[in-house]
Design a protein around this motif. Structure first.
Motif, PDB file in Angstrom:
ATOM      1  N   PRO A 117       0.801  -1.229   0.000  1.00  0.00           N
ATOM      2  CA  PRO A 117       0.000   0.000   0.000  1.00  0.00           C
ATOM      3  C   PRO A 117       0.833   1.279   0.000  1.00  0.00           C
ATOM      4  CG  PRO A 117      -0.943  -1.605   1.511  1.00  0.00           C
ATOM      5  CD  PRO A 117       0.375  -2.159   1.065  1.00  0.00           C
ATOM      6  N   GLN A 118       1.890   1.333   0.806  1.00  0.00           N
ATOM      7  CA  GLN A 118       2.721   2.542   0.840  1.00  0.00           C
ATOM      8  C   GLN A 118       3.358   2.803  -0.523  1.00  0.00           C
ATOM      9  OE1 GLN A 118       3.053   4.842   2.991  1.00  0.00           O
ATOM     10  NE2 GLN A 118       2.283   4.013   4.928  1.00  0.00           N
ATOM     11  N   ALA A 119       3.848   1.749  -1.147  1.00  0.00           N
ATOM     12  CA  ALA A 119       4.436   1.892  -2.485  1.00  0.00           C
ATOM     13  C   ALA A 119       3.378   2.291  -3.502  1.00  0.00           C
ATOM     14  CB  ALA A 119       5.111   0.593  -2.900  1.00  0.00           C
ATOM     15  N   ALA A 120       2.165   1.764  -3.350  1.00  0.00           N
ATOM     16  CA  ALA A 120       1.075   2.113  -4.253  1.00  0.00           C
ATOM     17  C   ALA A 120       0.712   3.585  -4.122  1.00  0.00           C
ATOM     18  CB  ALA A 120      -0.140   1.237  -3.971  1.00  0.00           C
ATOM     19  N   LEU A 121       0.649   4.074  -2.885  1.00  0.00           N
ATOM     20  CA  LEU A 121       0.316   5.478  -2.661  1.00  0.00           C
ATOM     21  C   LEU A 121       1.383   6.384  -3.259  1.00  0.00           C
ATOM     22  CD1 LEU A 121      -1.624   7.490  -1.386  1.00  0.00           C
ATOM     23  CD2 LEU A 121      -0.365   7.247   0.768  1.00  0.00           C
ATOM     24  N   LEU A 122       2.627   6.023  -3.120  1.00  0.00           N
ATOM     25  CA  LEU A 122       3.705   6.819  -3.707  1.00  0.00           C
ATOM     26  C   LEU A 122       3.632   6.782  -5.225  1.00  0.00           C
ATOM     27  CD1 LEU A 122       6.227   8.506  -3.320  1.00  0.00           C
ATOM     28  CD2 LEU A 122       7.561   6.382  -3.199  1.00  0.00           C
ATOM     29  N   ALA A 123       3.306   5.633  -5.797  1.00  0.00           N
ATOM     30  CA  ALA A 123       3.205   5.517  -7.255  1.00  0.00           C
ATOM     31  C   ALA A 123       2.075   6.377  -7.802  1.00  0.00           C
ATOM     32  CB  ALA A 123       2.995   4.055  -7.644  1.00  0.00           C
ATOM     33  N   VAL A 124       0.946   6.416  -7.106  1.00  0.00           N
ATOM     34  CA  VAL A 124      -0.175   7.259  -7.528  1.00  0.00           C
ATOM     35  C   VAL A 124       0.241   8.729  -7.514  1.00  0.00           C
ATOM     36  CG1 VAL A 124      -2.454   8.105  -6.837  1.00  0.00           C
ATOM     37  CG2 VAL A 124      -1.989   5.644  -6.877  1.00  0.00           C
ATOM     38  N   GLN A 125       0.940   9.135  -6.474  1.00  0.00           N
ATOM     39  CA  GLN A 125       1.365  10.535  -6.381  1.00  0.00           C
ATOM     40  C   GLN A 125       2.384  10.874  -7.477  1.00  0.00           C
ATOM     41  OE1 GLN A 125       1.711  12.160  -2.144  1.00  0.00           O
ATOM     42  NE2 GLN A 125       1.960   9.945  -1.843  1.00  0.00           N
ATOM     43  N   ARG A 126       3.281   9.953  -7.751  1.00  0.00           N
ATOM     44  CA  ARG A 126       4.257  10.206  -8.825  1.00  0.00           C
ATOM     45  C   ARG A 126       3.568  10.364 -10.169  1.00  0.00           C
ATOM     46  NH1 ARG A 126       8.827   5.780  -6.913  1.00  0.00           N
ATOM     47  NH2 ARG A 126       9.995   7.186  -5.529  1.00  0.00           N
ATOM     48  N   TYR A 127       2.536   9.557 -10.400  1.00  0.00           N
ATOM     49  CA  TYR A 127       1.793   9.700 -11.655  1.00  0.00           C
ATOM     50  C   TYR A 127       1.136  11.078 -11.734  1.00  0.00           C
ATOM     51  CZ  TYR A 127      -2.033   9.448 -14.963  1.00  0.00           C
ATOM     52  OH  TYR A 127      -2.893   9.734 -15.982  1.00  0.00           O
ATOM     53  N   LEU A 128       0.489  11.489 -10.649  1.00  0.00           N
ATOM     54  CA  LEU A 128      -0.191  12.785 -10.648  1.00  0.00           C
ATOM     55  C   LEU A 128       0.802  13.925 -10.816  1.00  0.00           C
ATOM     56  CD1 LEU A 128      -2.752  12.165  -7.766  1.00  0.00           C
ATOM     57  CD2 LEU A 128      -3.219  12.191 -10.231  1.00  0.00           C
ATOM     58  N   ALA A 129       1.940  13.838 -10.123  1.00  0.00           N
ATOM     59  CA  ALA A 129       2.951  14.885 -10.244  1.00  0.00           C
ATOM     60  C   ALA A 129       3.505  14.955 -11.663  1.00  0.00           C
ATOM     61  CB  ALA A 129       4.078  14.638  -9.251  1.00  0.00           C
ATOM     62  N   GLY A 130       3.588  13.808 -12.332  1.00  0.00           N
ATOM     63  CA  GLY A 130       4.105  13.766 -13.689  1.00  0.00           C
ATOM     64  C   GLY A 130       3.186  14.383 -14.721  1.00  0.00           C
ATOM     65  N   ARG A 131       1.921  14.566 -14.365  1.00  0.00           N
ATOM     66  CA  ARG A 131       0.992  15.199 -15.321  1.00  0.00           C
ATOM     67  C   ARG A 131       1.366  16.656 -15.575  1.00  0.00           C
ATOM     68  NH1 ARG A 131      -3.964  12.695 -16.119  1.00  0.00           N
ATOM     69  NH2 ARG A 131      -4.131  14.257 -17.763  1.00  0.00           N
ATOM     70  N   GLN A 132       1.997  17.307 -14.577  1.00  0.00           N
ATOM     71  CA  GLN A 132       2.469  18.688 -14.705  1.00  0.00           C
ATOM     72  C   GLN A 132       1.376  19.634 -15.193  1.00  0.00           C
ATOM     73  OE1 GLN A 132       6.021  18.428 -17.152  1.00  0.00           O
ATOM     74  NE2 GLN A 132       7.285  17.973 -15.372  1.00  0.00           N
ATOM     75  N   LEU A 133       0.170  19.410 -14.692  1.00  0.00           N
ATOM     76  CA  LEU A 133      -0.945  20.294 -15.006  1.00  0.00           C
ATOM     77  C   LEU A 133      -1.246  21.153 -13.783  1.00  0.00           C
ATOM     78  CD1 LEU A 133      -3.288  17.771 -16.829  1.00  0.00           C
ATOM     79  CD2 LEU A 133      -1.768  19.467 -17.864  1.00  0.00           C
ATOM     80  N   ARG A 134      -1.664  22.369 -14.028  1.00  0.00           N
ATOM     81  CA  ARG A 134      -1.961  23.275 -12.931  1.00  0.00           C
ATOM     82  C   ARG A 134      -3.373  23.833 -13.091  1.00  0.00           C
ATOM     83  NH1 ARG A 134       1.506  20.810 -11.378  1.00  0.00           N
ATOM     84  NH2 ARG A 134       3.520  21.425 -10.514  1.00  0.00           N
TER      85      ARG A 134
END
Length: 282
Positions: A117-134
């Motif tokens: 779960p901790q790794a999954a939560l970090l992976a979700v955040q990395r995906y969102l951060a990679g969108r680079q949308l504001r």
């Protein structure tokens, strides 16, 4: 294992866009959950399931989470979640929908491939951060001004943002799914929950006054309107304290930080903090 819920702050790349992230696990029994209006959308990614979007909500959303389910979740700031996920806010008001398209595939794979779960939560955040949308910067500023510690009227705020009231309302609806006054009302209630979580004051009247309600009866009416229950029922038989057993400090930290700065300023000037929110309008 009983139901557990663990919040944490988002990764630095999502600061200002995400209020909090969490991991929720249910035990051997189904878990009834009341999702509350926060002003933003929430992303729920069940391990082994399809990602879902919740909200933005104008009333409580009730769901039953199956037993032995693990969910990693993200709670966005108002106006931030829908641009990042490519979903129009006004199509999600008071809805819970399965995410679709490339975002759903990427998030589902990130959660499924994670070691835990901790790794999954970090992976979700990395995906969102990679969108680079504001989000819309005007909407972001409007949200900041509508926080309970920045008391303002809707007409003066529109003037300050160099918009007409109708322009501001359309912009707010597009980005957050609700109008400015509805968003302000929701953020004010979130401010009450933040102070209750922090153990502020000596009763419901103190919390009502500090967050801009006319009195504790006004706060109670808004609580019933937004959540379907009274403050005492919502907070576990303690209307002025959160007694749910979960630590929500990560989610409410933005509210508490603004409150603390305002409180210090008021104390230094020996001012009495009074309600300047005015009458409620949709």
């Amino acid at each position: 294992m009983e139901q557990t819920y663990d919040e944490s702050a988002p990764v630095p790349a999502l600061a200002g866009l995400v209020r909090t992230v969490w991991i929720q696990r249910t035990g051997s029994q189904p878990y009834p959950q009341r999702d509350l209006p926060t002003g933003g959308v929430e992303l729920h990614c069940p391990v082994g399931g399809v990602p879902r979007l919740i909200g933005p909500l104008t009333r409580a959303h009730l769901q039953v989470i199956p037993p032995r389910t693990t969910i990693v979740g993200v709670r966005f700031m108002p106006g931030a979640g829908t641009p990042m996920l490519g979903v129009p806010a006004d199509e999600l008001v008071d809805c819970a929908v399965e995410l679709w398209g490339p975002a759903a595939d990427a998030l589902g794979s990130a959660v499924a491939d994670a070691a835990g779960p901790q790794a999954a939560l970090l992976a979700v955040q990395r995906y969102l951060a990679g969108r680079q949308l504001r989000p819309d910067p005007v909407v972001a500023e409007m949200v900041r001004r509508l926080m309970p510690w920045e008391p303002t009227g809707i007409a003066p705020l529109a003037d300050e943002l160099a918009l007409s009231e109708s322009q501001m309302r359309r912009r707010c609806l597009t980005a957050t799914g609700v109008g400015p006054k509805t968003l302000q009302r929701t953020l004010r209630f979130q401010g009450y929950l933040a102070l209750a979580q922090a153990g502020f004051g000596s009763g419901l009247s103190d919390l009502a006054a500090e967050t801009g309600y006319a009195d504790h009866a006004h706060l109670t009416r808004e609580c019933v309107r937004l959540t379907g229950v009274t403050p005492r029922e919502l907070l576990g038989d303690k209307a002025d304290r959160c007694d749910c057993g979960h630590d929500h400090s990560a989610s409410y930290r933005p509210f508490l930080a603004e409150w603390y700065a305002r409180f210090v300023q008021a104390q230094s000037g020996r001012r009495v903090l009074t309600s300047v929110h005015g009458p409620d309008q949709a």
